[in-house]
Design a protein around this motif. Structure first.
Motif, PDB file in Angstrom:
ATOM      1  N   LEU A 249      -3.304  25.639   4.250  1.00  0.00           N
ATOM      2  CA  LEU A 249      -2.336  25.302   5.288  1.00  0.00           C
ATOM      3  C   LEU A 249      -1.018  26.033   5.047  1.00  0.00           C
ATOM      4  O   LEU A 249      -0.413  26.553   5.988  1.00  0.00           O
ATOM      5  CB  LEU A 249      -2.097  23.798   5.345  1.00  0.00           C
ATOM      6  N   TYR A 250      -0.572  26.102   3.801  1.00  0.00           N
ATOM      7  CA  TYR A 250       0.676  26.804   3.497  1.00  0.00           C
ATOM      8  C   TYR A 250       0.546  28.300   3.781  1.00  0.00           C
ATOM      9  O   TYR A 250       1.476  28.915   4.303  1.00  0.00           O
ATOM     10  CB  TYR A 250       1.089  26.576   2.051  1.00  0.00           C
ATOM     11  N   VAL A 251      -0.587  28.882   3.468  1.00  0.00           N
ATOM     12  CA  VAL A 251      -0.803  30.299   3.768  1.00  0.00           C
ATOM     13  C   VAL A 251      -0.800  30.520   5.279  1.00  0.00           C
ATOM     14  O   VAL A 251      -0.175  31.458   5.784  1.00  0.00           O
ATOM     15  CB  VAL A 251      -2.123  30.797   3.132  1.00  0.00           C
ATOM     16  N   HIS A 252      -1.470  29.631   6.007  1.00  0.00           N
ATOM     17  CA  HIS A 252      -1.492  29.727   7.458  1.00  0.00           C
ATOM     18  C   HIS A 252      -0.080  29.584   8.029  1.00  0.00           C
ATOM     19  O   HIS A 252       0.302  30.314   8.960  1.00  0.00           O
ATOM     20  CB  HIS A 252      -2.419  28.667   8.037  1.00  0.00           C
TER      21      HIS A 252
ATOM     22  N   SER B 140      -1.080  25.993  19.055  1.00  0.00           N
ATOM     23  CA  SER B 140      -1.929  24.811  19.233  1.00  0.00           C
ATOM     24  C   SER B 140      -2.875  24.631  18.051  1.00  0.00           C
ATOM     25  O   SER B 140      -3.028  23.516  17.531  1.00  0.00           O
ATOM     26  CB  SER B 140      -2.741  24.932  20.515  1.00  0.00           C
ATOM     27  N   VAL B 141      -3.516  25.706  17.625  1.00  0.00           N
ATOM     28  CA  VAL B 141      -4.434  25.626  16.483  1.00  0.00           C
ATOM     29  C   VAL B 141      -3.683  25.221  15.221  1.00  0.00           C
ATOM     30  O   VAL B 141      -4.157  24.384  14.443  1.00  0.00           O
ATOM     31  CB  VAL B 141      -5.168  26.975  16.291  1.00  0.00           C
ATOM     32  N   PHE B 142      -2.507  25.784  15.017  1.00  0.00           N
ATOM     33  CA  PHE B 142      -1.721  25.455  13.833  1.00  0.00           C
ATOM     34  C   PHE B 142      -1.314  23.981  13.839  1.00  0.00           C
ATOM     35  O   PHE B 142      -1.442  23.287  12.824  1.00  0.00           O
ATOM     36  CB  PHE B 142      -0.479  26.348  13.746  1.00  0.00           C
ATOM     37  N   LEU B 143      -0.836  23.486  14.981  1.00  0.00           N
ATOM     38  CA  LEU B 143      -0.427  22.083  15.058  1.00  0.00           C
ATOM     39  C   LEU B 143      -1.609  21.132  14.873  1.00  0.00           C
ATOM     40  O   LEU B 143      -1.474  20.091  14.210  1.00  0.00           O
ATOM     41  CB  LEU B 143       0.269  21.812  16.393  1.00  0.00           C
TER      42      LEU B 143
END
Length: 109
Positions: A28-31, A70-73
């Motif tokens: 998640l942090y990398v993303h 949207s994908v990130f959230l």
């Protein structure tokens, strides 16, 4: 009666669960880092009119950013909501109940 072997197995399974959580959090942090770079490039292109014509930046447009946001959230909500709903206490209780079932199923000769 708990044996040393069952305690070691329980610790090993807890370590595996927490290592999976650490991997999810790291991804998640990398993303988030890559998303922030993409967002900065997008804002530079759209708001400031900077000409960025290298390969990935030339395809950043509003549609791509809306989908990416949207994908990130959804991934953030999925990760942190699962931490709130299924916290460490719930996981410990679940692991203990699964281990107890395994121990009860074992047949000692």
């Amino acid at each position: 009666m708990e044996t040393n072997c069952s305690n070691d197995r329980e610790k090993f399974e807890f370590q595996q669960i927490f290592s999976k959580k650490a991997v999810k959090l790291k991804s998640l942090y990398v993303h988030a880092f890559i998303y922030a770079i993409g967002l900065i490039i997008y804002l530079l292109k759209e708001c400031y009119g900077v000409s960025l014509n290298f390969f990935p930046a030339q395809y950043l447009n509003s549609v791509v950013m809306v989908i990416w946001t949207s994908v990130f959230l959804v991934s953030v909500i999925d990760l942190f909501a699962s931490y709130k709903i299924f916290d460490e206490e719930w996981e410990e209780q679940k692991m203990k109940s699964l281990l107890d079932k395994k121990v009860k199923k074992q047949k000692w000769e």
